[in-house]
Design an enzyme around this catalytic site. Structure first.
Site, short mmCIF file in Angstrom:
data_model
loop_
_atom_site.label_atom_id
_atom_site.label_comp_id
_atom_site.label_asym_id
_atom_site.label_seq_id
_atom_site.Cartn_x
_atom_site.Cartn_y
_atom_site.Cartn_z
N ASP A 125 -10.03 6.98 3.06
CA ASP A 125 -9.67 7.11 1.65
C ASP A 125 -8.41 7.96 1.63
O ASP A 125 -7.91 8.35 2.70
CB ASP A 125 -10.81 7.79 0.85
CG ASP A 125 -10.82 7.34 -0.61
OD1 ASP A 125 -9.73 7.33 -1.23
OD2 ASP A 125 -11.89 7.01 -1.12
N TYR A 179 -6.89 -3.78 -14.19
CA TYR A 179 -7.86 -3.54 -13.11
C TYR A 179 -8.61 -4.83 -12.77
O TYR A 179 -8.66 -5.25 -11.60
CB TYR A 179 -8.84 -2.44 -13.55
CG TYR A 179 -10.06 -2.33 -12.68
CD1 TYR A 179 -9.97 -1.88 -11.36
CD2 TYR A 179 -11.32 -2.67 -13.18
CE1 TYR A 179 -11.10 -1.79 -10.57
CE2 TYR A 179 -12.45 -2.57 -12.39
CZ TYR A 179 -12.35 -2.13 -11.09
OH TYR A 179 -13.47 -2.05 -10.31
N GLY A 196 -9.19 1.65 -3.59
CA GLY A 196 -8.30 1.31 -4.70
C GLY A 196 -8.73 2.02 -5.96
O GLY A 196 -9.69 2.80 -5.97
N VAL A 197 -7.99 1.74 -7.03
CA VAL A 197 -8.31 2.29 -8.34
C VAL A 197 -9.52 1.54 -8.88
O VAL A 197 -9.57 0.32 -8.82
CB VAL A 197 -7.09 2.13 -9.27
CG1 VAL A 197 -7.44 2.55 -10.68
CG2 VAL A 197 -5.91 2.94 -8.73
N SER A 198 -10.51 2.27 -9.41
CA SER A 198 -11.77 1.61 -9.79
C SER A 198 -12.00 1.52 -11.29
O SER A 198 -13.08 1.12 -11.72
CB SER A 198 -12.95 2.35 -9.14
OG SER A 198 -13.08 3.63 -9.74
N HIS A 211 -15.37 -7.05 -14.02
CA HIS A 211 -14.24 -7.09 -14.95
C HIS A 211 -13.28 -8.25 -14.69
O HIS A 211 -12.36 -8.48 -15.47
CB HIS A 211 -13.54 -5.73 -14.98
CG HIS A 211 -14.47 -4.67 -15.51
ND1 HIS A 211 -14.84 -4.63 -16.83
CD2 HIS A 211 -15.17 -3.71 -14.88
CE1 HIS A 211 -15.72 -3.64 -17.00
NE2 HIS A 211 -15.94 -3.07 -15.84
N SER A 261 -15.18 -7.02 -9.00
CA SER A 261 -15.80 -6.37 -10.15
C SER A 261 -16.16 -7.38 -11.22
O SER A 261 -15.51 -8.44 -11.34
CB SER A 261 -14.83 -5.34 -10.74
OG SER A 261 -15.31 -4.86 -11.97
N ARG A 267 -25.55 -2.27 -22.10
CA ARG A 267 -24.79 -3.16 -21.21
C ARG A 267 -25.27 -3.02 -19.76
O ARG A 267 -25.43 -4.00 -19.04
CB ARG A 267 -23.31 -2.80 -21.34
CG ARG A 267 -22.40 -3.57 -20.44
CD ARG A 267 -20.94 -3.21 -20.66
NE ARG A 267 -20.18 -3.76 -19.54
CZ ARG A 267 -20.00 -3.14 -18.38
NH1 ARG A 267 -20.46 -1.92 -18.18
NH2 ARG A 267 -19.34 -3.73 -17.41
C1 15L Z 1 -16.24 -1.15 -12.55
O1 15L Z 1 -15.56 -2.01 -12.03
C2 15L Z 1 -16.00 0.29 -12.29
O2 15L Z 1 -15.47 0.52 -11.01
C3 15L Z 1 -17.24 1.13 -12.49
O3 15L Z 1 -16.85 2.49 -12.55
C4 15L Z 1 -18.01 0.73 -13.76
O4 15L Z 1 -17.27 1.06 -14.88
C5 15L Z 1 -18.30 -0.75 -13.73
O5 15L Z 1 -17.16 -1.51 -13.47
C6 15L Z 1 -18.91 -1.26 -15.02
O6 15L Z 1 -18.46 -2.30 -15.49
O7 15L Z 1 -19.84 -0.66 -15.54
#
Ligand code: 15L
Length: 268
Positions: free
Chosen positions: A34, A138, A75-77, A115, A113, A176
């Site tokens: 890291d 992200y 990476g950035v999360s 996302h 993710s 959620r």
């Molecule tokens: C993510 O991708 C984040 O890294 C994590 O911290 C959470 O926020 C998660 O998604 C989420 O969607 O709950």
């Protein structure tokens, strides 16, 4: 089966810290990495500690040298300004795959993710073949990482399991999370399946426990044999005691929740 030397990036992050001791079961040696500022330097007997900035191509090349598999959590999360995402996530994932190619690494597990598909609504059920709808820079960077994985499989035969991680924390804290919670034990099991299932090509799987009312169908990842054992049901009563958000609140509308409304950070 075990790997000789497994690389864990993002070892100083929330999930990296949890996984460090657990990965001992999967490899003789785990190289943990890291940014120096967040990496605890105390190494367990099975570990090698190697700080690295993912934006530094030569440093990543050195990091991957001698490893036979990679768990890429680095990476950035969360949602951040584009330039930060560009360095750590977009350049970072390229550096990882390019180093994997140069050094003959055959298996990568990529922490993608939910996302990547955050703009689907919570009343929709989707699978990994549905169009991606990233909910920010992200999510877009994770979508790019999945494309990178596909490219490096099609061209070079490097296999990847991209895990679209839901919400992996000790407990499910809100409505959620009831749908997308992934327990640490189930995450560990999903990593095991992702590292050791033969012939995964590039497989995309949603990382969630055996929750009720889920939004994701893992039919295209059945060959991984992932069978989650935990469920968010144990947290439902506490969560449902919380006030119900308004119907148009992003946390109630979209699968990506607040991420769909965070940023951009550029001046207006
Ligand atoms: C993510 O991708 C984040 O890294 C994590 O911290 C959470 O926020 C998660 O998604 C989420 O969607 O709950």
């Amino acid at each position: 089966a075990q790997y000789r030397r497994l690389l864990l990036t993002g070892a100083g992050g929330g999930l990296g810290k949890v996984l460090r001791p657990r990965l001992a079961a999967f490899a003789a040696t785990v190289r943990v990495s890291d940014l120096a500022a967040v990496l605890a330097q105390d190494a367990a007997p099975h570990e090698e500690v190697q700080p690295c900035n993912l934006a530094d191509r030569a440093a990543v090349d050195a990091l991957v040298t001698g490893c036979d598999a990679i768990v890429h959590l680095g990476g950035v999360s969360v949602e951040r300004p584009f330039e930060e995402i560009l360095e750590a996530n977009i350049k970072g994932v390229f550096h990882i795959y390019e180093a994997a190619r140069r050094h003959g690494v055959k298996r990568v597990v990529f922490a993608s993710s939910n996302h990547v598909t955050g703009f689907y609504r919570q009343d929709q059920v989707i699978d990994s073949h549905d169009l991606r709808r990233p909910d920010g820079y992200y999510g877009l960077s994770k979508s790019y990482g999945e494309d990178m994985a596909q490219l490096y499989f099609d061209r070079y035969g490097i296999e990847t399991v991209s895990i679209r991680i839901g919400n992996s924390f000790p407990t499910a804290k809100d409505r959620r999370a009831l749908a997308c919670w992934l327990s640490y034990d189930d995450l560990t099991e999903l990593l095991r399946c992702s590292l050791f299932t033969p012939q995964v090509g590039h497989t995309v799987v949603y990382g969630m426990s055996d929750n009720n009312g889920v939004w994701w169908n893992n039919r295209h990842a059945a060959h991984l044999g992932f069978a989650p054992r935990d469920s968010s049901e144990q947290f439902r009563a506490a969560v449902e005691a919380q006030p119900l958000p308004a119907a148009d609140d992003p946390v109630r509308m979209y699968q990506g929740g607040m991420f769909t409304a965070t940023g951009p950070f550029e001046p207006q």
